[in-house]
Design a protein around this motif. Structure first.
Motif, PDB file in Angstrom:
ATOM      1  N   ALA A  23       0.832  -1.206   0.000  1.00 39.27           N
ATOM      2  CA  ALA A  23       0.000   0.000   0.000  1.00 39.27           C
ATOM      3  C   ALA A  23       0.865   1.254   0.000  1.00 39.27           C
ATOM      4  O   ALA A  23       0.456   2.312  -0.485  1.00 39.27           O
ATOM      5  N   LYS A  24       2.089   1.142   0.542  1.00 39.54           N
ATOM      6  CA  LYS A  24       3.017   2.277   0.558  1.00 39.54           C
ATOM      7  C   LYS A  24       3.543   2.568  -0.843  1.00 39.54           C
ATOM      8  O   LYS A  24       4.035   3.665  -1.110  1.00 39.54           O
ATOM      9  N   SER A  25       3.441   1.548  -1.708  1.00 38.96           N
ATOM     10  CA  SER A  25       3.919   1.714  -3.080  1.00 38.96           C
ATOM     11  C   SER A  25       2.813   2.299  -3.955  1.00 38.96           C
ATOM     12  O   SER A  25       2.842   3.462  -4.319  1.00 38.96           O
ATOM     13  N   SER A  26       1.809   1.462  -4.283  1.00 41.72           N
ATOM     14  CA  SER A  26       0.695   1.922  -5.112  1.00 41.72           C
ATOM     15  C   SER A  26      -0.412   0.892  -5.110  1.00 41.72           C
ATOM     16  O   SER A  26      -0.195  -0.284  -4.795  1.00 41.72           O
ATOM     17  N   SER A  27      -1.615   1.340  -5.495  1.00 41.07           N
ATOM     18  CA  SER A  27      -2.747   0.419  -5.606  1.00 41.07           C
ATOM     19  C   SER A  27      -2.535  -0.558  -6.763  1.00 41.07           C
ATOM     20  O   SER A  27      -3.075  -1.664  -6.748  1.00 41.07           O
ATOM     21  N   LYS A  28      -1.740  -0.143  -7.761  1.00 40.23           N
ATOM     22  CA  LYS A  28      -1.447  -1.047  -8.875  1.00 40.23           C
ATOM     23  C   LYS A  28      -0.691  -2.274  -8.383  1.00 40.23           C
ATOM     24  O   LYS A  28      -0.981  -3.400  -8.809  1.00 40.23           O
ATOM     25  N   SER A  29       0.268  -2.058  -7.506  1.00 47.88           N
ATOM     26  CA  SER A  29       1.025  -3.178  -6.947  1.00 47.88           C
ATOM     27  C   SER A  29       0.112  -4.081  -6.124  1.00 47.88           C
ATOM     28  O   SER A  29       0.230  -5.315  -6.174  1.00 47.88           O
ATOM     29  N   GLN A  30      -0.797  -3.484  -5.381  1.00 47.34           N
ATOM     30  CA  GLN A  30      -1.756  -4.266  -4.601  1.00 47.34           C
ATOM     31  C   GLN A  30      -2.619  -5.132  -5.518  1.00 47.34           C
ATOM     32  O   GLN A  30      -2.884  -6.299  -5.224  1.00 47.34           O
ATOM     33  N   ASN A  31      -3.061  -4.555  -6.623  1.00 49.58           N
ATOM     34  CA  ASN A  31      -3.928  -5.297  -7.539  1.00 49.58           C
ATOM     35  C   ASN A  31      -3.184  -6.441  -8.217  1.00 49.58           C
ATOM     36  O   ASN A  31      -3.755  -7.508  -8.450  1.00 49.58           O
TER      37      ASN A  31
END
Length: 476
Positions: A23-31
């Motif tokens: 989550a500290k990175s991006s929502s794209k990484s989460q997805n």
């Protein structure tokens, strides 16, 4: 990998931890993590069917874009029917081909013709009915200009294959789930804790209520010829709570798990056994499927706008189709038809919207009238469940006839201990009937009382839970 397995107990916290670290990175990484995790989750069943899921996902993603870009209505229709045809074609081959072939063969034999048709030996891909309906609703909404196609293949793939709902729902809509996948998600401690409560309650419903009932139900339906009518009645009641505890338990775990990831899924059950008529029952049971058929079948067929005849016709159609959706067997079709028969008098006399409020909304105990209504509704539903559970229509009919043969009644010859767990379930649900799930304890002020309740539920699961192979709705 099932929710009540040791493997899932390891899988969930690992994915949860990685997800919120990303989550500290991006929502794209989460997805991307959700997609990989979901595909791994599904591959644990049978990796070969993962390719079918991926193909179905890409098909709807691609045709959705092509429909939106089509220069003419003719081109739009082409891509629409291509997607619908292939989706239903796969569903038909895997789930219904052998049923249609065997039924046609039996029909010919009834007229004196003997024929041997080619059948296929194939395992039904787990969750195919659910993820197919996800894709169908997405394509239909694009065709009707209700939404625009999702251009991000990862986001769309997560919508279809999000692991909490992948194998048994709830059946989500793109209008509800996709916006949650597209936006940034931040950890919400309150929602996460309530998600854990909902998971705990779902596990109680599954392993304590459903699986203990299943032991008796399997015995009764297997040896119904040697058991008395009282035993058959108990077996039918236990199956009503087995399928409720099993499927609603799954849905609670799915919704609770999704909340850990900052996602709200559609509610699938709303205490259906407190319903005062069949119409209310179907507003409270498998809500995502009922609303799906209403929006994508009942209303397109004309709904209730064409007069009483059209309303009756369309009601029969959606219940029969709903029964057939559950499985390729005449028992499911009869189950759907029975529920249509139950609800038609309410439709004809315009009584189907009589009970839209919460039962005993302003009092702790129901009125005598409500008790009678709830009892009658439950008995009618239980009779229909016998057809849902039986292997053949004949077996179900013989079961129901014997169950109501009052001369054959005697003390039940089966274990009655599951009634204790059913009582606990109903007691908690009655108290919590205005809440979203049995352990939503926002009204309990003292922390130590809440923890005592959690501990008691955990002890019930640990010491009184029965083992089972899977969830009932995985076969659909």
């Amino acid at each position: 990998m099932v929710f009540n397995s040791f493997n899932f107990l390891l899988f969930l916290p690992i994915v949860f931890a990685l997800y919120w670290i990303l989550a500290k990175s991006s929502s794209k990484s989460q997805n991307i993590l959700l997609l990989v995790s979901s595909y791994f989750f599904y591959a644990c069943w049978d990796y070969r069917f993962l390719f079918l899921l991926m193909f179905s996902t890409f098909l709807d993603y691609f045709t959705g874009i092509k429909m939106h870009e089509a220069a003419s209505q003719k081109g739009k229709k082409f891509w629409f029917w291509l997607s619908i045809g292939i989706n239903l074609g796969f569903l038909g081959i895997f789930k219904y081909y052998n049923f249609f072939i065997s039924s046609f063969q039996e029909l010919l034999e009834g007229f004196g013709f003997h024929a041997n048709f080619w059948t296929i030996s194939v395992i039904l891909p787990v969750g195919i009915s659910f993820y197919t309906f996800h894709g169908l609703s997405y394509v239909i909404d694009i065709y009707n200009d209700k939404i625009k196609p999702e251009k991000n293949i990862v986001d769309y793939s997560v919508f279809v294959s999000f692991f909490p709902l992948l194998v048994a729902g709830p059946i989500e809509r793109a209008t509800h789930l996709l916006p949650q996948i597209q936006r940034e998600r931040h950890f919400d401690y309150t929602k996460a804790v309530d998600g854990l409560r909902q998971i705990l309650w779902g596990l109680f419903m599954k392993v304590v209520v459903a699986d203990n009932c299943a032991t008796v139900v399997n015995h009764v339906f297997k040896d119904q010829e040697s058991l008395n009518a009282g035993s058959l009645f108990v077996g039918a009641v236990f199956f009503a709570f087995q399928i409720y505890g099993d499927f609603s338990g799954y849905s609670n775990i799915a919704l609770g798990t999704a909340r850990l990831f900052g996602v709200e899924l559609l509610r699938n059950f709303n205490y259906p056994y407190f319903s005062r008529d069949i119409a209310e029952f179907w507003r409270r049971w498998h809500i995502s499927l009922s609303s799906w058929f209403k929006d994508y079948l009942y209303i397109p067929l004309g709904g209730s706008k064409g007069g009483m005849w059209m309303q009756v016709r369309n009601t029969i159609i959606i219940f029969v189709v709903s029964g057939f959706w559950h499985g390729a067997n005449w028992t499911f079709i009869i189950w759907g038809a029975l529920n249509a028969l139950y609800i038609l008098p309410l439709v004809v006399f315009k009584l189907n919207r009589n009970n839209t409020n919460i039962v005993a909304e302003n009092s702790f105990l129901p009125s005598i009238k409500e008790v009678i209504q709830i009892t009658i509704t439950f008995i009618l539903t239980t009779i229909a469940w016998v057809f849902f559970r039986a292997e053949t229509v004949t077996e179900a009919w013989v079961y129901v006839v014997k169950m109501f043969n009052f001369k054959a009644y005697g003390f039940p010859q089966v274990d009655l201990k599951p009634f204790i767990y059913i009582f606990i379930l109903l007691f908690v649900e009655w108290i919590q009937r205005k809440k979203k799930h049995g352990l939503e304890l926002s009204n309990v002020r003292h922390t130590y009382i809440r923890w005592i309740i959690y501990l008691l539920v955990f002890i019930l699961i640990l010491f009184f839970g029965a083992s089972s192979d899977s969830f009932i709705y995985f076969q659909f």
